[in-house]
Design a protein around this motif. Structure first.
Motif, short mmCIF file in Angstrom:
data_model
loop_
_atom_site.label_atom_id
_atom_site.label_comp_id
_atom_site.label_asym_id
_atom_site.label_seq_id
_atom_site.Cartn_x
_atom_site.Cartn_y
_atom_site.Cartn_z
N VAL A 72 -21.16 1.41 12.69
CA VAL A 72 -20.48 2.29 11.74
C VAL A 72 -19.60 3.24 12.54
N LYS A 73 -18.35 3.33 12.14
CA LYS A 73 -17.41 4.20 12.82
C LYS A 73 -17.84 5.65 12.64
N GLU A 74 -17.85 6.39 13.73
CA GLU A 74 -18.24 7.80 13.68
C GLU A 74 -17.30 8.57 12.76
N ASN A 75 -17.90 9.45 11.94
CA ASN A 75 -17.21 10.27 10.95
C ASN A 75 -16.54 9.46 9.84
N SER A 76 -16.95 8.20 9.70
CA SER A 76 -16.49 7.44 8.54
C SER A 76 -17.29 7.92 7.34
N THR A 77 -16.88 7.51 6.17
CA THR A 77 -17.59 7.89 4.96
C THR A 77 -19.06 7.50 5.05
N GLU A 78 -19.32 6.27 5.47
CA GLU A 78 -20.70 5.79 5.58
C GLU A 78 -21.51 6.61 6.58
N ASP A 79 -20.89 6.96 7.69
CA ASP A 79 -21.57 7.74 8.73
C ASP A 79 -21.94 9.13 8.20
N ILE A 80 -21.02 9.79 7.56
CA ILE A 80 -21.28 11.14 7.05
C ILE A 80 -22.38 11.10 5.99
N VAL A 81 -22.29 10.16 5.07
CA VAL A 81 -23.31 10.05 4.01
C VAL A 81 -24.68 9.82 4.63
N GLU A 82 -24.79 8.88 5.55
CA GLU A 82 -26.10 8.57 6.14
C GLU A 82 -26.61 9.69 7.04
N ARG A 83 -25.71 10.41 7.69
CA ARG A 83 -26.11 11.51 8.57
C ARG A 83 -26.78 12.64 7.79
N TYR A 84 -26.33 12.87 6.57
CA TYR A 84 -26.82 14.00 5.78
C TYR A 84 -27.85 13.61 4.71
N ARG A 85 -27.91 12.35 4.35
CA ARG A 85 -28.73 11.91 3.22
C ARG A 85 -30.19 12.38 3.30
N ALA A 86 -30.88 12.08 4.36
CA ALA A 86 -32.32 12.38 4.46
C ALA A 86 -32.58 13.89 4.44
N ASP A 87 -31.77 14.65 5.16
CA ASP A 87 -31.98 16.10 5.22
C ASP A 87 -31.73 16.77 3.87
N VAL A 88 -30.68 16.37 3.19
CA VAL A 88 -30.38 16.95 1.89
C VAL A 88 -31.48 16.56 0.89
N LYS A 89 -31.96 15.34 0.98
CA LYS A 89 -33.01 14.89 0.06
C LYS A 89 -34.26 15.76 0.17
N THR A 90 -34.59 16.22 1.37
CA THR A 90 -35.79 17.05 1.53
C THR A 90 -35.63 18.43 0.89
N LEU A 91 -34.39 18.84 0.65
CA LEU A 91 -34.14 20.16 0.05
C LEU A 91 -33.98 20.12 -1.47
N LEU A 92 -33.82 18.94 -2.03
CA LEU A 92 -33.58 18.81 -3.47
C LEU A 92 -34.70 19.37 -4.35
N PRO A 93 -35.97 19.27 -3.96
CA PRO A 93 -37.02 19.85 -4.82
C PRO A 93 -36.88 21.36 -5.05
N TYR A 94 -36.11 22.03 -4.23
CA TYR A 94 -35.94 23.48 -4.36
C TYR A 94 -34.78 23.87 -5.28
N LEU A 95 -33.98 22.90 -5.70
CA LEU A 95 -32.80 23.21 -6.51
C LEU A 95 -33.15 23.90 -7.82
#
Length: 163
Positions: free
Chosen positions: A9-32
């Protein structure tokens, strides 16, 4: 838009950015929902503990357990960046209103800057306790997590994030 594990996956591509942040953001969603319900209120500090005030004594804040849990979870993520001050200077952010306007207009390419705004509140709050409460009250913490979720859901359409 599936990511093929055999294909780099090309660095800073759409796929890279989504996958880089997905897991961390998911752990914060219960607090929304908690952040949304406490926005605009003096919250985060459930009380000031001082017991019987003696002359020369200091009261200190006792934080809401959900807020402390959010902070603890945030510390486990890769979202925190100690260089968040550069995000603020680069984007001319000075007030909570500036932050909220930036968050509202943010695009996927701004995910690092959104993480910088989040970092300011979490990291600054470790030395100045009122910052966590300000982030809840002025709705910046809710807005930044919500916007990151929105961007990941839009650009990573095959796997929407849910709490």
């Amino acid at each position: 838009m599936f990511i093929d594990k055999d294909k780099p996956v090309k660095e800073n591509s759409t796929e890279d950015i989504v996958e880089r942040y997905r897991a961390d953001v998911k752990t914060l969603l219960p607090y929304l929902s908690w952040l949304e319900s406490h926005a605009g209120k003096e919250s985060g500090i459930s009380e000031n503990y001082g017991g019987e005030r003696l002359s020369g004594s200091i009261s200190f804040p006792v934080y809401d357990s959900t807020l402390l849990s959010l902070v603890k979870q945030a510390q486990k993520t890769n979202l925190l960046d100690r260089n968040y001050v550069y995000v603020y200077s680069r984007n001319h952010l000075q007030t909570a209103e500036d932050e909220l306007k930036f968050i509202e207009k943010a695009e996927l390419k701004d995910m690092d800057d959104l993480a910088g705004i989040f970092s300011k509140y979490i990291l600054s709050g470790m030395t100045k306790g009122t910052v966590w409460s300000e982030g809840v009250k002025n709705k910046v913490l809710y807005s930044v997590i919500s916007k990151m979720q929105e961007l990941i859901n839009f650009w990573g359409q095959e796997k929407p994030l849910r709490p």
